[in-house]
Design an enzyme around this catalytic site. Structure first.
Site, mmCIF file in Angstrom:
data_model
loop_
_atom_site.group_PDB
_atom_site.id
_atom_site.type_symbol
_atom_site.label_atom_id
_atom_site.label_comp_id
_atom_site.label_asym_id
_atom_site.label_seq_id
_atom_site.Cartn_x
_atom_site.Cartn_y
_atom_site.Cartn_z
ATOM 1 N N GLY A 56 0.851 -1.188 0.000
ATOM 2 C CA GLY A 56 0.000 0.000 0.000
ATOM 3 C C GLY A 56 0.880 1.229 0.000
ATOM 4 O O GLY A 56 2.064 1.139 0.307
ATOM 5 N N CYS A 83 5.518 -5.931 1.286
ATOM 6 C CA CYS A 83 5.853 -4.511 1.225
ATOM 7 C C CYS A 83 5.271 -3.764 2.442
ATOM 8 O O CYS A 83 5.679 -4.030 3.564
ATOM 9 C CB CYS A 83 5.374 -3.938 -0.112
ATOM 10 S SG CYS A 83 6.122 -2.354 -0.487
ATOM 11 N N TYR A 84 4.284 -2.882 2.255
ATOM 12 C CA TYR A 84 3.696 -2.198 3.416
ATOM 13 C C TYR A 84 3.218 -3.232 4.449
ATOM 14 O O TYR A 84 3.324 -3.009 5.658
ATOM 15 C CB TYR A 84 2.530 -1.309 2.972
ATOM 16 C CG TYR A 84 1.784 -0.672 4.118
ATOM 17 C CD1 TYR A 84 2.275 0.462 4.739
ATOM 18 C CD2 TYR A 84 0.592 -1.229 4.595
ATOM 19 C CE1 TYR A 84 1.604 1.039 5.809
ATOM 20 C CE2 TYR A 84 -0.086 -0.668 5.665
ATOM 21 C CZ TYR A 84 0.424 0.472 6.269
ATOM 22 O OH TYR A 84 -0.241 1.038 7.332
ATOM 23 N N HIS A 170 7.715 -7.589 -4.413
ATOM 24 C CA HIS A 170 6.387 -7.986 -4.899
ATOM 25 C C HIS A 170 6.462 -9.302 -5.680
ATOM 26 O O HIS A 170 6.845 -9.290 -6.846
ATOM 27 C CB HIS A 170 5.820 -6.882 -5.796
ATOM 28 C CG HIS A 170 5.431 -5.678 -5.021
ATOM 29 N ND1 HIS A 170 4.209 -5.559 -4.408
ATOM 30 C CD2 HIS A 170 6.117 -4.556 -4.721
ATOM 31 C CE1 HIS A 170 4.148 -4.412 -3.767
ATOM 32 N NE2 HIS A 170 5.296 -3.778 -3.937
ATOM 33 N N GLU A 172 4.040 -11.005 -6.743
ATOM 34 C CA GLU A 172 2.862 -11.213 -7.591
ATOM 35 C C GLU A 172 3.035 -10.700 -9.018
ATOM 36 O O GLU A 172 2.272 -11.057 -9.899
ATOM 37 C CB GLU A 172 1.633 -10.562 -6.939
ATOM 38 C CG GLU A 172 1.638 -9.039 -6.849
ATOM 39 C CD GLU A 172 2.399 -8.476 -5.649
ATOM 40 O OE1 GLU A 172 3.219 -9.208 -5.062
ATOM 41 O OE2 GLU A 172 2.205 -7.297 -5.326
ATOM 42 N N SER A 224 -25.298 -10.746 -23.891
ATOM 43 C CA SER A 224 -24.724 -9.660 -24.676
ATOM 44 C C SER A 224 -23.829 -10.201 -25.772
ATOM 45 O O SER A 224 -23.416 -9.481 -26.663
ATOM 46 C CB SER A 224 -23.895 -8.774 -23.760
ATOM 47 O OG SER A 224 -22.795 -9.519 -23.276
ATOM 48 N N GLY A 225 -23.474 -11.489 -25.665
ATOM 49 C CA GLY A 225 -22.482 -12.023 -26.584
ATOM 50 C C GLY A 225 -21.101 -11.966 -25.971
ATOM 51 O O GLY A 225 -20.151 -12.521 -26.493
ATOM 52 N N GLY A 226 -20.979 -11.295 -24.836
ATOM 53 C CA GLY A 226 -19.697 -11.221 -24.136
ATOM 54 C C GLY A 226 -19.433 -12.508 -23.356
ATOM 55 O O GLY A 226 -20.312 -13.369 -23.231
ATOM 56 N N VAL A 227 -18.218 -12.611 -22.825
ATOM 57 C CA VAL A 227 -17.805 -13.848 -22.165
ATOM 58 C C VAL A 227 -18.622 -14.100 -20.892
ATOM 59 O O VAL A 227 -19.134 -15.204 -20.683
ATOM 60 C CB VAL A 227 -16.305 -13.763 -21.767
ATOM 61 C CG1 VAL A 227 -15.833 -15.094 -21.215
ATOM 62 C CG2 VAL A 227 -15.463 -13.343 -22.951
ATOM 63 N N ASP A 228 -18.752 -13.065 -20.055
ATOM 64 C CA ASP A 228 -19.340 -13.301 -18.733
ATOM 65 C C ASP A 228 -20.789 -13.760 -18.809
ATOM 66 O O ASP A 228 -21.170 -14.759 -18.196
ATOM 67 C CB ASP A 228 -19.254 -12.030 -17.868
ATOM 68 C CG ASP A 228 -17.825 -11.528 -17.757
ATOM 69 O OD1 ASP A 228 -16.912 -12.321 -18.031
ATOM 70 O OD2 ASP A 228 -17.633 -10.348 -17.419
ATOM 71 N N LYS A 368 -11.602 -12.990 -14.155
ATOM 72 C CA LYS A 368 -11.856 -13.168 -15.590
ATOM 73 C C LYS A 368 -11.210 -14.450 -16.149
ATOM 74 O O LYS A 368 -11.837 -15.182 -16.913
ATOM 75 C CB LYS A 368 -11.298 -11.943 -16.331
ATOM 76 C CG LYS A 368 -11.737 -11.841 -17.761
ATOM 77 C CD LYS A 368 -13.129 -11.271 -17.835
ATOM 78 C CE LYS A 368 -13.607 -11.075 -19.233
ATOM 79 N NZ LYS A 368 -14.889 -10.366 -19.233
#
Ligand code: XMP
Length: 512
Positions: A56, A83-84, A170, A172, A224-228, A368
């Site tokens: 942070g 880190c923080y 970090h 990650e 919608s045609g989107g992935v989700d 995602k």
């Protein structure tokens, strides 16, 4: 149904917080991001196998600096401070945190003690990303140093008995070599996780619990045609079959052939009621003469809901409304961080006049990439699962100014050429979003011996992890050249192609 092992990620405001939670899940351990001041009761209730404190921007000595609750270190739950998070742990437990005269930033060679459980499998030095000004000068009692750099005396520390660990770097981010192994070591060597978070069991468990919950009742989903929304719909269809109705509002602003592709997948592959509403004329009519980007967004958002509602009314009462909400939406709204630069319209937004009992959000705990894996598990074709993000208002916000059917056709053709060539060049997985924009600019050109006065197409391509910031992609010149040639030769009314070389910020990804 939740997996057995849970890692809590306490959010201290660092920019990589979601990434930490994702990395944990990539190691097959379920994780949740929670506010830094989560109470002891809440922690006990969640019963995590381990806790990670994120980084942070604050300094532990700041009056307003975020602090964890008292007693967290006495719970006996392993904690990794990053880190923080490391500085806070040291400070609270009696160590000394100091401020260096200059900030240490960049990929740094860290000397590590690979006898520590945290560094099992590492060489004695490793490159990690450092980004800090404050550092731990002296350690709290019971801790020992397990890492240092030429400018940071305590880059990693441990109290093995209490299972408390701190790292100044970090792990990650991709710039840290083998960073994921540090996380994996914490999860498996320190927290003794079993690795029970896998998408196949998520799919099975979800289908089972959706069946139990919905029984013979009816659910409705906006596609919608989107992935989700597609993955959410398929998951539901596997659970309740024909008791699910999907309404696909095709506003005519999708990419070339996209509407037909969506229809084909849903009608040929899955057992559900599929309704496609072809509403292009209606949307074009409402958008006629509208040039202001925000006005376009509002009109499309409202109209979408109206069309959806009208169609839903024909079905009558439903018990459940399905939404494709995913975890980053939940974290961002939950922690109150979102800022409004553009009024985003997400297809599937809540119509308030539909009569239903409850909302179902089967993907609300997934990132995602996990949604994509789930989609593949469910047999959704790769080209749909790996579809790049596409804004709810569609091509309307990629045509600058007034929208007409002719302009839409020009843009669809140019965009198809660009996306095809990016795929042909094997760049489609490394560039996160790429598309064509029809600028409202006409300029003079020459074709054969004829003067032309035609449109300029702009190409946009960005590399980003979170879509909040991003760099323009350094697409090789020969690929750009080919795209430009093909567009001016194959798409009528375009005589010029330009490439957008602005990062975000200061530009946004979309042009409107
Ligand atoms: P900007 O243009 O704000 O876009 O840099 C960031 C990301 O969001 C997408 N985007 C939208 N997505 N509804 C959506 O669902 C919208 O109204 C919308 N506007 C932008 C954009 O494509 C990019 O991925």
């Amino acid at each position: 149904m939740k997996p057995k092992d849970l890692i809590l990620v306490l959010d201290f405001g660092g920019q990589y917080n979601q990434l930490i939670a994702r990395r944990v899940r990539e190691c097959n351990v379920y994780s949740e991001v929670v506010p830094f001041n989560i109470s002891l009761e809440e922690i006990k209730k969640k019963n995590p196998k381990g806790i990670i404190f994120t980084g942070g921007p604050a300094s532990v000595y700041g009056a307003e600096s975020p602090k964890c609750v008292d007693g967290i270190f006495e719970l006996g739950i392993p904690i990794l401070g990053i880190c923080y998070g490391m500085q806070l742990m040291s400070y609270i437990l009696g160590g000394k945190v100091s401020s260096a005269s200059t900030r240490e930033y960049g990929e740094t060679n860290v000397n590590i003690d690979n006898t520590s459980l945290l560094f099992k499998g590492f060489e004695s030095t490793n490159i990690f990303l450092m980004s800090h000004t404050d550092y731990v000068e002296s350690l709290p009692e019971g801790f020992r140093r397990i890492g240092y750099t030429s400018s940071c005396p305590n880059a990693a520390i441990e109290n093995k008995d209490k299972k408390l660990y701190g790292i100044q770097f970090h792990p990650e981010v991709n710039n840290s070599v083998n960073g994921s192994l540090v996380i994996k070591n914490f999860l498996y060597n320190v927290c003794n996780c079993s690795g029970d978070w896998v998408m196949s069991s998520f799919v099975e468990d979800s289908i089972r619990s959706l069946k139990e919950k919905i029984g013979n009742k009816k659910a409705l989903c906006a596609l919608s045609g989107g992935v989700d929304s597609s993955v959410a719909a398929v998951l539901l269809s596997k659970a309740i079959g024909k008791n699910l109705t999907c309404i696909f509002v095709d506003h005519g602003l999708l990419r070339k052939n996209e509407g037909d592709e969506v229809e084909k997948v849903f009608t040929s592959q899955y057992d559900l009621n599929f309704i496609r509403v072809n509403a292009k004329d209606l949307f074009l009519d409402k958008l006629s003469g509208v040039t202001d980007p925000e006005a376009k967004r509002k009109i499309i958002g409202e109209e979408f809901i109206r069309v959806f509602e009208q169609e839903a009314k024909k079905i009558g009462k439903v018990d459940f409304l399905v939404q494709g909400t995913i975890y980053p939406d939940v974290i961002e709204s939950g922690l109150g961080k979102s800022s409004v630069i553009k009024s985003h319209h997400n297809v599937g937004g809540l119509p308030d006049t539909i009569d239903f009992k409850e909302i179902i959000e089967p993907l609300r705990n997934l990132f995602k990439d996990e949604v994509r894996k789930t989609g593949l598990e469910l047999g959704i074709p790769e080209n749909l699962v790996y579809r790049q993000p596409f804004p709810g208002p569609g091509l309307a916000i990629r045509i600058i100014g007034n929208i007409t059917e002719d302009k839409l056709d020009i843009l669809k053709d140019a965009d198809k050429i660009f996306t095809d060539e990016i795929k042909n060049a094997g760049l489609d997985r490394s560039i996160n979003q790429y598309f064509a924009v029809l600028t409202n600019l006409k300029s003079v050109g020459v074709m054969g011996d004829e003067r032309t006065y035609d449109y300029t197409i702009a190409l946009r391509a960005v590399e980003t992890t979170d879509f909040m910031t991003g760099n323009w992609s350094k697409i090789p010149y020969d690929v750009l050249g080919k795209v430009s040639n093909r567009i001016v030769n194959e798409v009528k009314h375009v005589n010029r192609v330009v490439y957008d070389i602005t990062s975000k910020p200061p530009a946004t990804i979309e042009w409107e």
